[in-house]
Scaffold this active site. Structure first.
Site, PDB file in Angstrom:
ATOM      1  N   TYR A  51       6.336 -11.166  -4.057  1.00  0.00           N
ATOM      2  CA  TYR A  51       7.497 -10.191  -3.672  1.00  0.00           C
ATOM      3  C   TYR A  51       7.289  -9.023  -4.560  1.00  0.00           C
ATOM      4  CZ  TYR A  51      11.279 -10.916  -0.189  1.00  0.00           C
ATOM      5  OH  TYR A  51      11.919 -10.977   0.775  1.00  0.00           O
ATOM      6  N   GLU A  53       9.280  -5.685  -4.299  1.00  0.00           N
ATOM      7  CA  GLU A  53      10.223  -4.525  -3.711  1.00  0.00           C
ATOM      8  C   GLU A  53       9.737  -3.284  -4.680  1.00  0.00           C
ATOM      9  OE1 GLU A  53      14.180  -5.777  -3.575  1.00  0.00           O
ATOM     10  OE2 GLU A  53      13.863  -6.878  -1.712  1.00  0.00           O
ATOM     11  N   ASP A 197       2.002  11.117  15.941  1.00  0.00           N
ATOM     12  CA  ASP A 197       2.022   9.832  15.972  1.00  0.00           C
ATOM     13  C   ASP A 197       0.592   9.368  16.379  1.00  0.00           C
ATOM     14  OD1 ASP A 197       1.909   7.001  16.671  1.00  0.00           O
ATOM     15  OD2 ASP A 197       3.984   6.840  17.415  1.00  0.00           O
ATOM     16  N   THR A 223      -0.304   3.215  13.436  1.00  0.00           N
ATOM     17  CA  THR A 223      -0.353   1.741  13.266  1.00  0.00           C
ATOM     18  C   THR A 223      -1.674   1.480  12.556  1.00  0.00           C
ATOM     19  OG1 THR A 223      -0.934   1.666  15.579  1.00  0.00           O
ATOM     20  CG2 THR A 223       1.162   1.020  14.855  1.00  0.00           C
ATOM     21  N   LYS A 226      -4.966  -0.540  15.936  1.00  0.00           N
ATOM     22  CA  LYS A 226      -5.485  -0.248  17.221  1.00  0.00           C
ATOM     23  C   LYS A 226      -6.875   0.061  17.050  1.00  0.00           C
ATOM     24  CE  LYS A 226      -0.854   0.466  19.126  1.00  0.00           C
ATOM     25  NZ  LYS A 226       0.080   0.711  18.264  1.00  0.00           N
ATOM     26  N   ARG A 232      -2.125  -5.993  11.663  1.00  0.00           N
ATOM     27  CA  ARG A 232      -0.983  -5.164  12.282  1.00  0.00           C
ATOM     28  C   ARG A 232      -0.463  -4.594  11.092  1.00  0.00           C
ATOM     29  NH1 ARG A 232      -1.326  -7.313  17.223  1.00  0.00           N
ATOM     30  NH2 ARG A 232       0.267  -5.699  18.067  1.00  0.00           N
TER      31      ARG A 232
HETATM   32  C1  LIG Z   1       1.929   5.703  19.932  1.00  0.00           C
HETATM   33  C2  LIG Z   1       2.494   4.609  19.371  1.00  0.00           C
HETATM   34  N1  LIG Z   1       3.656   4.534  18.418  1.00  0.00           N
HETATM   35  C3  LIG Z   1       4.147   3.525  17.861  1.00  0.00           C
HETATM   36  C4  LIG Z   1       3.754   2.168  18.257  1.00  0.00           C
HETATM   37  C5  LIG Z   1       4.608   0.790  17.704  1.00  0.00           C
HETATM   38  O1  LIG Z   1       3.892  -0.006  16.984  1.00  0.00           O
HETATM   39  P1  LIG Z   1       4.051  -1.443  16.609  1.00  0.00           P
HETATM   40  O2  LIG Z   1       3.932  -2.071  18.209  1.00  0.00           O
HETATM   41  O3  LIG Z   1       3.251  -1.824  15.747  1.00  0.00           O
HETATM   42  O4  LIG Z   1       5.900  -1.317  16.501  1.00  0.00           O
HETATM   43  C6  LIG Z   1       2.908   2.077  19.363  1.00  0.00           C
HETATM   44  C7  LIG Z   1       2.455   0.547  19.896  1.00  0.00           C
HETATM   45  O5  LIG Z   1       2.038   0.628  20.775  1.00  0.00           O
HETATM   46  C8  LIG Z   1       2.181   3.173  19.809  1.00  0.00           C
HETATM   47  O6  LIG Z   1       1.298   3.142  20.832  1.00  0.00           O
END
Ligand SMILES: Cc1ncc(COP(=O)(O)O)c(C=O)c1O
Length: 440
Positions: A51, A53, A197, A223, A226, A232
């Site tokens: 842990y 935090e 994003d 993320t 991918k 993850r």
């Molecule tokens: C562009 C985009 N943002 C955010 C996410 C969210 O990610 P998670 O599924 O890890 O919550 C995704 C997932 O597919 C995504 O494609």
């Protein structure tokens, strides 16, 4: 996994079955990938027991000297790889990361998020009404042009009249290059923060086959699982530009992640992210990213020969969005039949889709995972031909309008697909092909 085999044979068997499934099919869901064994080892390490935090050197628990080093290492690697001065590597995944960014900058029910509509390829967390982002914040969506492209003039117009506090660029189903510079100019004009994003394209950016948003965005979220090929997880980065705009932006993000939204970080995940970032900094990863795009382009070229209608006409990145309207097959039906044949894709809405999200008119497929296995253009030619054969087998299979007739349709269709000799023959051919391309 000898320990697991002895202590919990049920879970062991399920994991083994999944491993075999992953080995014997073509994983073509564009958001999926195969991590390295090193990433998995870090993920399955003793760090899961801890842990911690807080942040390095500012923890609420004892015993975090080593965890501090792990987290700092992940941060330093991310900063170097993406060319940013600040990163938070603790978000559990992409959706919480976006929530944390909104929490750090926006006042709930008052401030506005502007993002790409879910129906046009945006993510749920970019302001969709069914997600927290649409429920707890004001939102306005932009859409794609009739050619399936981002229309920057239109986006500017909407931004001028709606005055969002944050503009989100980035998508889950956009097959073309995103012009981050134009988004940056729009955000500057309307005095909005720009969030890029890059969840889908982070690995392509690192490999130099997609431009980076770092000079133009204030905040970058990705993320890690991918195209980046890590565990993850997610990271929130603040750029030089973001820090110029708001000198406290980094502290605001840190506070929003912990204690604002999360408790203890998943230190095993952090270590695995660090491992993936080290891998992504290597020359082999550059080659990997280049091949992902080469494969997607080769696949699109072959699909074109079979008259597939691709949104925007093709691809510049790792994914292809096919509108199956002209093939008279529903996307859900196509995805099911393809899975029977050993090709795993996902059903997906296409721009201006008239069908509901569970039965959309298209499918989305991508090359990140099959490229990790070492497949190249030659395999893409075969895959396109298989996709064409499968879709010819289910030509004209549309989903009925009402719920009752739909369930009867599915019952019959599933049996038919599972007994279709041509689909089963392709599944056998794919099983044979995949044996030549082992998982990492
Ligand atoms: C562009 C985009 N943002 C955010 C996410 C969210 O990610 P998670 O599924 O890890 O919550 C995704 C997932 O597919 C995504 O494609």
């Amino acid at each position: 996994m000898s320990q697991l085999k002895n202590s919990d044979p049920q879970v062991f068997e399920l994991i083994k079955e999944e491993e075999i499934r992953q080995k014997e099919v073509l994983e073509m869901i564009p958001s999926e990938n195969y991590t390295s064994a090193a990433v998995m080892e870090a993920l399955g390490s003793v760090l899961t027991n801890k842990y911690s935090e807080g942040y390095p050197k500012k923890r609420y628990y004892q015993g975090n000297k080593i965890v501090d080093s792990v987290e700092t290492l992940a941060q330093e690697r991310a900063k170097k790889l993406f060319g940013v001065p600040y990163v938070n590597v603790q978000p559990y995944s992409g959706s919480p990361a976006n929530a944390e960014i909104y929490m750090s900058l926006l006042e709930p029910l008052k401030d506005k998020i502007m993002g790409l509509s879910l129906a046009f390829g945006g993510h749920l967390t970019h302001g969709a009404p069914v997600s927290f982002s649409g429920k707890y914040f004001k939102t306005v969506a932009y859409e794609l042009s009739e050619h399936g492209l981002l229309d920057y003039d239109k986006i500017f117009e909407i931004a001028k009249s709606e005055r969002p506090k944050i503009i989100v660029c980035g998508a889950t189903a956009y097959p073309r290059i995103i012009d981050f510079k134009k988004f940056g100019e729009i955000a500057d004009e309307v005095e909005a923060f720009l969030l890029a994003d890059i969840s889908h394209i982070a690995g392509l950016i690192v490999a130099g086959v997609h431009p980076s948003p770092a000079p133009y965005a204030d905040i970058i979220m990705t993320t890690t699982h991918k195209t980046l090929r890590g565990p993850r997880g997610a990271m929130i980065m603040v750029t030089e530009k973001g820090l110029l705009e708001d000198t406290e932006l980094a502290e605001k993000i840190d506070k929003a992640v912990f204690p604002g939204f999360q408790g203890g970080p998943h230190d095993n995940q952090t270590a695995a992210i660090a491992v993936a970032l080290e891998e992504a900094g290597k020359p082999e990863f550059q080659k990997y990213g280049q091949q992902v795009v080469k494969n997607a382009k080769a696949l699109a070229l072959e699909l074109k020969k079979f008259d597939f209608d691709m949104v925007s006409g093709g691809t510049d990145n790792h994914l292809i969005l096919i509108d199956l309207g002209s093939k008279k097959v529903n996307g859900a039906v196509a995805a099911y039949a393809l899975e029977v044949a050993g090709i795993v894709v996902n059903k997906n809405a296409v721009p201006n889709d008239t069908m509901p999200p569970f039965y959309p008119s298209g499918i989305r497929l991508g090359t990140p995972a099959i490229t990790t296995r070492g497949m190249k253009e030659r395999e893409m030619v075969k895959i396109a031909a298989w996709i064409n054969t499968v879709l010819n087998e289910v030509h004209g299979e549309q989903v009925p309008d009402t719920k009752e007739t739909r369930s009867a349709f599915w019952k019959i269709f599933r049996t038919k697909a599972k007994e279709n000799e041509n689909l089963l023959k392709i599944a056998g051919e794919i099983k044979e092909l995949t044996q030549k391309f082992p998982l990492p």
